[in-house]
Design an enzyme around this catalytic site. Structure first.
Site, PDB file in Angstrom:
ATOM      1  N   GLU A  29       0.824  -1.223   0.000  1.00  0.00           N
ATOM      2  CA  GLU A  29       0.000   0.000   0.000  1.00  0.00           C
ATOM      3  C   GLU A  29       0.851   1.264   0.000  1.00  0.00           C
ATOM      4  O   GLU A  29       2.078   1.213   0.197  1.00  0.00           O
ATOM      5  CB  GLU A  29      -0.929  -0.014   1.215  1.00  0.00           C
ATOM      6  CG  GLU A  29      -0.186   0.001   2.542  1.00  0.00           C
ATOM      7  CD  GLU A  29      -0.901   0.796   3.614  1.00  0.00           C
ATOM      8  OE1 GLU A  29      -1.257   1.967   3.345  1.00  0.00           O
ATOM      9  OE2 GLU A  29      -1.070   0.257   4.729  1.00  0.00           O
ATOM     10  N   LYS A 163      -3.238  -1.357  15.659  1.00  0.00           N
ATOM     11  CA  LYS A 163      -2.621  -0.557  16.721  1.00  0.00           C
ATOM     12  C   LYS A 163      -3.427  -0.591  18.015  1.00  0.00           C
ATOM     13  O   LYS A 163      -4.647  -0.637  17.981  1.00  0.00           O
ATOM     14  CB  LYS A 163      -2.531   0.907  16.281  1.00  0.00           C
ATOM     15  CG  LYS A 163      -1.465   1.165  15.255  1.00  0.00           C
ATOM     16  CD  LYS A 163      -1.515   2.597  14.777  1.00  0.00           C
ATOM     17  CE  LYS A 163      -2.841   2.928  14.147  1.00  0.00           C
ATOM     18  NZ  LYS A 163      -3.075   2.323  12.846  1.00  0.00           N
TER      19      LYS A 163
HETATM   20  N1  PSU Z   1      -1.887   1.738  10.604  1.00  0.00           N
HETATM   21  C1  PSU Z   1      -0.617   2.153  10.720  1.00  0.00           C
HETATM   22  N2  PSU Z   1      -0.096   2.984   9.799  1.00  0.00           N
HETATM   23  C2  PSU Z   1      -0.833   3.423   8.743  1.00  0.00           C
HETATM   24  C3  PSU Z   1      -2.173   2.956   8.617  1.00  0.00           C
HETATM   25  C4  PSU Z   1      -2.660   2.112   9.567  1.00  0.00           C
HETATM   26  O1  PSU Z   1       0.032   1.784  11.657  1.00  0.00           O
HETATM   27  O2  PSU Z   1      -0.331   4.206   7.925  1.00  0.00           O
HETATM   28  C5  PSU Z   1      -2.996   3.384   7.441  1.00  0.00           C
HETATM   29  C6  PSU Z   1      -3.363   2.177   6.565  1.00  0.00           C
HETATM   30  O3  PSU Z   1      -3.289   2.572   5.211  1.00  0.00           O
HETATM   31  C7  PSU Z   1      -4.796   1.885   6.950  1.00  0.00           C
HETATM   32  C8  PSU Z   1      -5.318   3.264   7.282  1.00  0.00           C
HETATM   33  O4  PSU Z   1      -5.525   1.276   5.917  1.00  0.00           O
HETATM   34  O5  PSU Z   1      -4.232   3.911   7.923  1.00  0.00           O
HETATM   35  C9  PSU Z   1      -6.536   3.219   8.176  1.00  0.00           C
HETATM   36  O6  PSU Z   1      -7.050   4.511   8.292  1.00  0.00           O
HETATM   37  P1  PSU Z   1      -8.560   4.725   8.766  1.00  0.00           P
HETATM   38  O7  PSU Z   1      -8.563   4.286  10.190  1.00  0.00           O
HETATM   39  O8  PSU Z   1      -8.823   6.188   8.584  1.00  0.00           O
HETATM   40  O9  PSU Z   1      -9.385   3.840   7.889  1.00  0.00           O
END
Ligand code: PSU
Ligand code: MN
Length: 327
Positions: A29, A163
């Site tokens: 990604e 996380k």
């Molecule tokens: N977790 C991390 N680093 C990141 C992300 C998640 O430790 O950069 C990114 C990933 O691309 C994940 C996104 O799909 O954040 C999730 O964001 P949201 O919670 O806004 O969907």
């Protein structure tokens, strides 16, 4: 050209050839490149992660949107366009059609990368951490579209869990409700991103990549839609202890609330603040786990590409030709 792929999608020739030959390919990604890491290390990390995929015997396919096209495989110049200030937009499922329609650039999240990978026929994808159910989601309704994507799109996501800033029990409940297997690669415990152990069980322990590949085959034999989480804990030497993480989180979550940050900005904000507060240790840990996940994903893609003979025979049969009914 990949058969059946139409529209604003460009795939690098090396990846087209690998897919045509049914050789292993691992999707990667771009939100981690554009938003998840300090700009000083983002591009080199992206290349190092691709190198880890190659060492594991698979072809890397880093995915982003540039000039309104889904790009599968990125050049150095392409990568440089993702590491800019202000950052390119973070694209999840809802944002992808808009970015394509307006001809924009953007970084794909886990959800959007799964969509693009599935379009190209890539089944295995490596990332750092999944999005999940945010703490306080009962009030904010903030649940990452990553979870819904896992319920509907047939891609395996190799990650170090999610996380601990998220509500991990609710994240796992959501995945269970939506029928997503959460496989532990050599572990029975769901990892918590920079922390090895969330204290919560995965749904199944797989001792090795071959065991994961068998579950993937059966998953998609039953239903071609729907993904799988493959949880790979951060290497021990790089892990942050649960106590240290709780202390870090308490302070950054307070700051998040003070500044009133919500929505897609939450994850990038928390990652940046944790990096500052830990003097960069969270960044080093993040790099280590992304590379380890890329290597693990490559071994899974290799195992998955060695399909058993019966499976190959079934798939080689020509598709049924339906004749129109005579009146
Ligand atoms: N977790 C991390 N680093 C990141 C992300 C998640 O430790 O950069 C990114 C990933 O691309 C994940 C996104 O799909 O954040 C999730 O964001 P949201 O919670 O806004 O969907
Ligand atoms: Mn969200």
């Amino acid at each position: 050209m990949i058969r059946g792929l139409r529209g604003p999608v460009s795939v690098m020739p090396e990846i087209v050839e690998a897919l045509a030959d049914r050789r292993p390919v691992v999707a990667l990604e771009s939100t981690i490149i554009a938003h998840g890491l300090p700009r000083s290390v983002a591009a080199e990390t992206a290349r190092a992660v691709e190198a880890a995929v190659r060492v594991g015997g698979a072809v890397p396919a880093t995915i982003a949107v540039l000039d309104g096209r889904i790009r599968i495989g990125l050049s150095d110049d392409d990568l440089a366009r993702l590491v800019v200030d202000p950052p390119v937009p973070k694209l999840s499922r809802r944002d992808l059609p808009v970015a394509l329609a307006i001809g924009g650039d953007g970084a794909t999240t886990v959800a959007a990368t799964m969509i693009c990978a599935a379009l190209a026929g890539i089944r295995v994808f490596a990332t750092g951490g999944l999005g999940g159910v945010h703490r306080g989601a009962e009030h904010s309704f903030d649940i990452s579209p990553d979870l819904e994507e896992l319920a509907r799109t047939g891609v395996a996501v190799v990650c170090s869990g999610a996380k601990s800033i998220l509500d991990l029990p609710k994240t796992l409940e959501y995945l269970e409700t939506r029928g997503v297997p959460v496989l532990g690669l050599g572990t029975a415990i769901f990892p918590a991103f920079l922390v090895q152990d969330s204290g919560l069980p995965v749904s199944h322990l797989c001792p090795d990549a071959e065991a994961v590949a068998r579950v993937l085959r059966m998953r998609w034999m039953l239903d071609t839609n729907g993904g799988v989480v493959v949880a790979n804990p951060i290497p021990t030497a790089d892990a942050i202890s649960a106590d240290e993480m709780e202390a870090l989180l308490a302070s950054v979550l307070a700051e998040l609330a003070d500044q009133g940050i919500t929505g897609p900005a939450v994850t990038p904000f928390l990652l940046a603040r944790m990096a500052e507060r830990s003097q960069g240790r969270t960044v080093a840990a993040n790099l280590a786990l992304i590379k380890a996940n890329a290597a693990a994903a490559a071994t899974i893609a290799v195992a998955y590409s060695r399909r058993p003979l019966e499976d190959q025979i079934i798939r080689r049969q020509p598709p049924l030709r339906l004749k129109p009914l005579r009146s």
